[in-house]
Design a protein around this motif. Structure first.
Motif, PDB file in Angstrom:
ATOM      1  N   GLN A  55       0.868  -1.166  -0.057  1.00  0.00           N
ATOM      2  CA  GLN A  55       0.055   0.059  -0.144  1.00  0.00           C
ATOM      3  C   GLN A  55       0.923   1.254   0.020  1.00  0.00           C
ATOM      4  O   GLN A  55       0.540   2.317  -0.589  1.00  0.00           O
ATOM      5  CB  GLN A  55      -1.062  -0.029   1.104  1.00  0.00           C
ATOM      6  N   PHE A  56       2.036   1.206   0.782  1.00  0.00           N
ATOM      7  CA  PHE A  56       2.767   2.413   0.745  1.00  0.00           C
ATOM      8  C   PHE A  56       3.638   2.743  -0.452  1.00  0.00           C
ATOM      9  O   PHE A  56       3.712   3.804  -0.991  1.00  0.00           O
ATOM     10  CB  PHE A  56       3.845   2.402   1.882  1.00  0.00           C
ATOM     11  N   LEU A  57       4.071   1.590  -1.059  1.00  0.00           N
ATOM     12  CA  LEU A  57       4.595   1.601  -2.438  1.00  0.00           C
ATOM     13  C   LEU A  57       3.338   2.041  -3.555  1.00  0.00           C
ATOM     14  O   LEU A  57       3.780   2.794  -4.254  1.00  0.00           O
ATOM     15  CB  LEU A  57       5.135  -0.001  -2.776  1.00  0.00           C
ATOM     16  N   LEU A  58       2.262   1.626  -3.479  1.00  0.00           N
ATOM     17  CA  LEU A  58       1.583   1.888  -4.274  1.00  0.00           C
ATOM     18  C   LEU A  58       0.892   3.522  -4.183  1.00  0.00           C
ATOM     19  O   LEU A  58       1.021   4.411  -5.084  1.00  0.00           O
ATOM     20  CB  LEU A  58       0.001   1.262  -4.143  1.00  0.00           C
ATOM     21  N   ALA A  59       1.154   4.093  -3.044  1.00  0.00           N
ATOM     22  CA  ALA A  59       0.805   5.591  -2.609  1.00  0.00           C
ATOM     23  C   ALA A  59       2.046   6.317  -3.228  1.00  0.00           C
ATOM     24  O   ALA A  59       1.781   7.407  -3.929  1.00  0.00           O
ATOM     25  CB  ALA A  59       0.688   5.636  -1.360  1.00  0.00           C
ATOM     26  N   VAL A  60       3.278   5.639  -3.247  1.00  0.00           N
ATOM     27  CA  VAL A  60       4.323   6.442  -3.923  1.00  0.00           C
ATOM     28  C   VAL A  60       4.199   6.674  -5.629  1.00  0.00           C
ATOM     29  O   VAL A  60       4.344   7.716  -6.116  1.00  0.00           O
ATOM     30  CB  VAL A  60       5.812   5.754  -3.630  1.00  0.00           C
ATOM     31  N   ILE A  61       3.751   5.324  -6.019  1.00  0.00           N
ATOM     32  CA  ILE A  61       3.211   5.366  -7.436  1.00  0.00           C
ATOM     33  C   ILE A  61       2.199   6.480  -7.733  1.00  0.00           C
ATOM     34  O   ILE A  61       2.372   7.008  -8.884  1.00  0.00           O
ATOM     35  CB  ILE A  61       2.995   3.947  -7.909  1.00  0.00           C
ATOM     36  N   PHE A  62       1.417   6.113  -7.070  1.00  0.00           N
ATOM     37  CA  PHE A  62       0.169   7.337  -7.254  1.00  0.00           C
ATOM     38  C   PHE A  62       0.582   8.666  -7.223  1.00  0.00           C
ATOM     39  O   PHE A  62       0.170   9.460  -8.058  1.00  0.00           O
ATOM     40  CB  PHE A  62      -0.750   7.086  -6.092  1.00  0.00           C
ATOM     41  N   PHE A  63       1.175   9.120  -6.223  1.00  0.00           N
ATOM     42  CA  PHE A  63       1.995  10.574  -6.285  1.00  0.00           C
ATOM     43  C   PHE A  63       2.639  10.959  -7.501  1.00  0.00           C
ATOM     44  O   PHE A  63       2.855  12.031  -7.826  1.00  0.00           O
ATOM     45  CB  PHE A  63       2.423  11.027  -4.776  1.00  0.00           C
ATOM     46  N   ASN A  64       3.677   9.888  -7.729  1.00  0.00           N
ATOM     47  CA  ASN A  64       4.619  10.141  -8.665  1.00  0.00           C
ATOM     48  C   ASN A  64       3.725  10.381  -9.932  1.00  0.00           C
ATOM     49  O   ASN A  64       4.245  11.332 -10.850  1.00  0.00           O
ATOM     50  CB  ASN A  64       5.483   9.105  -8.881  1.00  0.00           C
ATOM     51  N   SER A  65       2.791   9.469 -10.156  1.00  0.00           N
ATOM     52  CA  SER A  65       2.063   9.622 -11.468  1.00  0.00           C
ATOM     53  C   SER A  65       1.114  11.064 -11.370  1.00  0.00           C
ATOM     54  O   SER A  65       1.039  11.708 -12.519  1.00  0.00           O
ATOM     55  CB  SER A  65       0.971   8.533 -11.296  1.00  0.00           C
ATOM     56  N   LEU A 208      -4.783   4.312  -1.905  1.00  0.00           N
ATOM     57  CA  LEU A 208      -5.641   5.586  -2.007  1.00  0.00           C
ATOM     58  C   LEU A 208      -5.772   6.555  -1.119  1.00  0.00           C
ATOM     59  O   LEU A 208      -5.542   7.880  -1.328  1.00  0.00           O
ATOM     60  CB  LEU A 208      -6.965   5.010  -2.892  1.00  0.00           C
ATOM     61  N   ALA A 209      -6.227   5.996   0.234  1.00  0.00           N
ATOM     62  CA  ALA A 209      -6.280   6.946   0.990  1.00  0.00           C
ATOM     63  C   ALA A 209      -5.244   7.601   1.718  1.00  0.00           C
ATOM     64  O   ALA A 209      -5.009   8.750   1.863  1.00  0.00           O
ATOM     65  CB  ALA A 209      -6.779   6.145   2.266  1.00  0.00           C
ATOM     66  N   VAL A 210      -3.917   6.801   1.572  1.00  0.00           N
ATOM     67  CA  VAL A 210      -2.530   7.405   1.828  1.00  0.00           C
ATOM     68  C   VAL A 210      -2.283   8.445   0.763  1.00  0.00           C
ATOM     69  O   VAL A 210      -1.856   9.558   0.962  1.00  0.00           O
ATOM     70  CB  VAL A 210      -1.543   6.123   1.959  1.00  0.00           C
ATOM     71  N   PHE A 211      -2.544   8.170  -0.399  1.00  0.00           N
ATOM     72  CA  PHE A 211      -2.172   9.118  -1.493  1.00  0.00           C
ATOM     73  C   PHE A 211      -2.988  10.350  -1.344  1.00  0.00           C
ATOM     74  O   PHE A 211      -2.698  11.732  -1.381  1.00  0.00           O
ATOM     75  CB  PHE A 211      -2.764   8.390  -2.784  1.00  0.00           C
ATOM     76  N   PHE A 212      -4.213  10.345  -0.892  1.00  0.00           N
ATOM     77  CA  PHE A 212      -5.383  11.402  -0.685  1.00  0.00           C
ATOM     78  C   PHE A 212      -4.691  12.225   0.447  1.00  0.00           C
ATOM     79  O   PHE A 212      -4.815  13.521   0.482  1.00  0.00           O
ATOM     80  CB  PHE A 212      -6.510  10.984  -0.269  1.00  0.00           C
ATOM     81  N   VAL A 213      -4.079  11.595   1.461  1.00  0.00           N
ATOM     82  CA  VAL A 213      -3.686  12.305   2.567  1.00  0.00           C
ATOM     83  C   VAL A 213      -2.242  12.974   2.123  1.00  0.00           C
ATOM     84  O   VAL A 213      -2.027  14.255   2.627  1.00  0.00           O
ATOM     85  CB  VAL A 213      -3.132  11.374   3.810  1.00  0.00           C
ATOM     86  N   ALA A 214      -1.482  12.239   1.322  1.00  0.00           N
ATOM     87  CA  ALA A 214      -0.255  13.053   0.994  1.00  0.00           C
ATOM     88  C   ALA A 214      -0.595  14.261  -0.233  1.00  0.00           C
ATOM     89  O   ALA A 214       0.070  15.146   0.017  1.00  0.00           O
ATOM     90  CB  ALA A 214       0.588  11.999   0.082  1.00  0.00           C
ATOM     91  N   GLU A 215      -1.619  13.991  -0.811  1.00  0.00           N
ATOM     92  CA  GLU A 215      -2.036  15.254  -1.600  1.00  0.00           C
ATOM     93  C   GLU A 215      -2.231  16.231  -1.011  1.00  0.00           C
ATOM     94  O   GLU A 215      -2.002  17.473  -1.292  1.00  0.00           O
ATOM     95  CB  GLU A 215      -3.401  14.861  -2.556  1.00  0.00           C
ATOM     96  N   GLU A 216      -2.784  16.315   0.236  1.00  0.00           N
ATOM     97  CA  GLU A 216      -3.463  17.405   1.093  1.00  0.00           C
ATOM     98  C   GLU A 216      -2.068  17.793   1.826  1.00  0.00           C
ATOM     99  O   GLU A 216      -1.946  19.023   1.988  1.00  0.00           O
ATOM    100  CB  GLU A 216      -4.607  16.802   2.220  1.00  0.00           C
ATOM    101  N   LEU A 217      -1.312  16.867   2.265  1.00  0.00           N
ATOM    102  CA  LEU A 217      -0.136  17.325   2.923  1.00  0.00           C
ATOM    103  C   LEU A 217       0.790  18.265   2.110  1.00  0.00           C
ATOM    104  O   LEU A 217       1.208  19.307   2.629  1.00  0.00           O
ATOM    105  CB  LEU A 217       0.662  16.296   3.324  1.00  0.00           C
ATOM    106  N   VAL A 218       0.777  17.908   0.803  1.00  0.00           N
ATOM    107  CA  VAL A 218       1.716  18.692  -0.179  1.00  0.00           C
ATOM    108  C   VAL A 218       0.877  19.755  -0.712  1.00  0.00           C
ATOM    109  O   VAL A 218       1.357  20.971  -0.728  1.00  0.00           O
ATOM    110  CB  VAL A 218       2.220  17.468  -1.267  1.00  0.00           C
ATOM    111  N   ASN A 219      -0.301  19.676  -1.081  1.00  0.00           N
ATOM    112  CA  ASN A 219      -0.728  20.804  -2.070  1.00  0.00           C
ATOM    113  C   ASN A 219      -1.371  21.808  -1.188  1.00  0.00           C
ATOM    114  O   ASN A 219      -1.522  23.114  -1.475  1.00  0.00           O
ATOM    115  CB  ASN A 219      -2.015  20.067  -2.609  1.00  0.00           C
ATOM    116  N   VAL A 220      -2.063  21.407   0.203  1.00  0.00           N
ATOM    117  CA  VAL A 220      -3.013  22.352   0.760  1.00  0.00           C
ATOM    118  C   VAL A 220      -1.977  23.645   1.062  1.00  0.00           C
ATOM    119  O   VAL A 220      -2.495  24.942   0.930  1.00  0.00           O
ATOM    120  CB  VAL A 220      -3.657  21.778   1.881  1.00  0.00           C
ATOM    121  N   PRO A 221      -0.921  23.572   1.603  1.00  0.00           N
ATOM    122  CA  PRO A 221      -0.101  24.713   2.142  1.00  0.00           C
ATOM    123  C   PRO A 221       0.433  25.721   1.093  1.00  0.00           C
ATOM    124  O   PRO A 221       0.636  26.923   1.366  1.00  0.00           O
ATOM    125  CB  PRO A 221       1.400  23.994   2.901  1.00  0.00           C
ATOM    126  N   HIS A 222       0.246  25.266  -0.202  1.00  0.00           N
ATOM    127  CA  HIS A 222       0.680  26.066  -1.341  1.00  0.00           C
ATOM    128  C   HIS A 222       0.003  27.562  -1.498  1.00  0.00           C
ATOM    129  O   HIS A 222       0.461  28.403  -1.832  1.00  0.00           O
ATOM    130  CB  HIS A 222       0.766  25.158  -2.720  1.00  0.00           C
TER     131      HIS A 222
END
Length: 319
Positions: A55-65, A208-222
């Motif tokens: 799941q963590f490897l997939l989350a990396v793939i999702f964000f890289n994509s 997918l849930a980890v990916f969504f969390v990562a999206e918010e962590l990275v994107n929201v502060p911008h």
């Protein structure tokens, strides 16, 4: 560096190589395909440790994509539009975002960054300022449930309808948007037919849930909590409504493809991702105190404890 903001911007631009570059991105694609092969092996083992690792490897793939999709949308992969579109559609499969609808909404974001009425990424902020933040959104904000990222993906899918309502839809844009959505459905079906024991919701919903969390962590502060403007800002002034996030070298390049250097990206949107760190070295000293930056996820750690109403309320109008 002396001179007007535009002069400073042009001087820095002269120091940067804006030529599209596909090599580093293909290296990330190759890495992700290797990770994907590892995911298949881990999932077929059937034990819990292997599942969690997958799941963590997939989350990396999702964000890289997502980051690759972003590069393609800006034409930073190749000087050929078709190459950008092909690579962008490949990446869309693994970040669950239709390429052309996302590209159209992102173009508006860059054109109207910081404008509450015209920047589509600030639509929710405008609604929150006018009507207050719904209780569910406030609860999800404090509990780190990535409702915002999930809703953002729905916005990308439904954006063609918004374009039609606002009169921005053309025949070519409609065909391109339909093709991007159809590609997603066809690629998911093809992957399921290829490996039905692996491609099923239970095998990637946690990722997918980890990916969504990562999206918010990275994107929201911008942009959240930054000033907004009534006028259209030129690229050399968009640092006024944008915040960068510093991640260590290597982590930034491999996990988020330097998407965190967001001031630099807004000032030079056609600069390939692997050259953004150099841009930071030029932009940060040139802007001085006007350069807004946070480190790692510190902005999230500080602001997730606050009521989001207070954060939205801090959004001020520039002049």
């Amino acid at each position: 560096m002396a001179g007007t903001a535009r002069d400073v911007y042009l001087a820095i631009r002269e120091e940067l190589d804006l030529t599209p570059s596909i090599g580093p991105t293909l290296a990330i694609v190759a890495l992700d395909l290797s990770l994907l092969a590892a995911v298949v092996v881990l999932l077929r083992r059937g034990d819990w440790p292997s599942f969690i690792a997958s799941q963590f490897l997939l989350a990396v793939i999702f964000f890289n994509s997502f980051s690759i999709l972003h590069e393609c949308g800006h034409g930073n992969i190749s000087r050929f539009r078709l190459v950008n579109a092909l690579v962008g559609h490949y990446a869309s499969t693994f970040c669950f975002i239709p390429y052309y609808p996302w590209k159209y909404i992102h173009q508006q974001h860059h054109a109207w960054a910081g404008n509450l009425d015209r920047d589509p990424t600030l639509r929710s902020i405008r609604r929150f300022k006018e009507r207050g933040v719904p209780r569910m959104v406030r609860a999800c904000w404090r509990t780190w449930i990535p409702l915002g990222a999930f809703l953002q993906h729905l916005i990308f899918v439904t954006h063609p309808y918004q374009m039609w309502r606002s009169g921005q839809m053309t025949r070519s844009r409609l065909l391109a948007s339909c093709a991007s959505v159809a590609w997603l459905l066809a690629s998911f079906l093809a992957l399921w037919r290829l490996a039905p024991d692996v491609v099923r919701p239970s095998n990637f919903v946690l990722a997918l849930a980890v990916f969504f969390v990562a999206e918010e962590l990275v994107n929201v502060p911008h942009h959240v909590g930054m000033p907004t403007f009534a006028e259209k800002l030129p690229v050399w002034a968009q640092h006024q409504t944008t915040r960068s996030c510093y991640y260590p070298r290597g982590l930034s390049e491999v996990l988020v493809l330097n998407f965190n250097f967001h001031i630099e990206h807004h000032m030079f949107p056609s600069l390939p991702w692997h050259r953004l760190r150099r841009a930071r070295g030029l932009v940060r000293p040139a802007l001085g105190v006007e350069y807004q930056e946070t480190f790692g996820i510190s902005w999230n750690l500080e602001n997730r404890r606050r009521d989001i109403d207070a954060i939205v309320g801090r959004v001020r109008t520039g002049t």
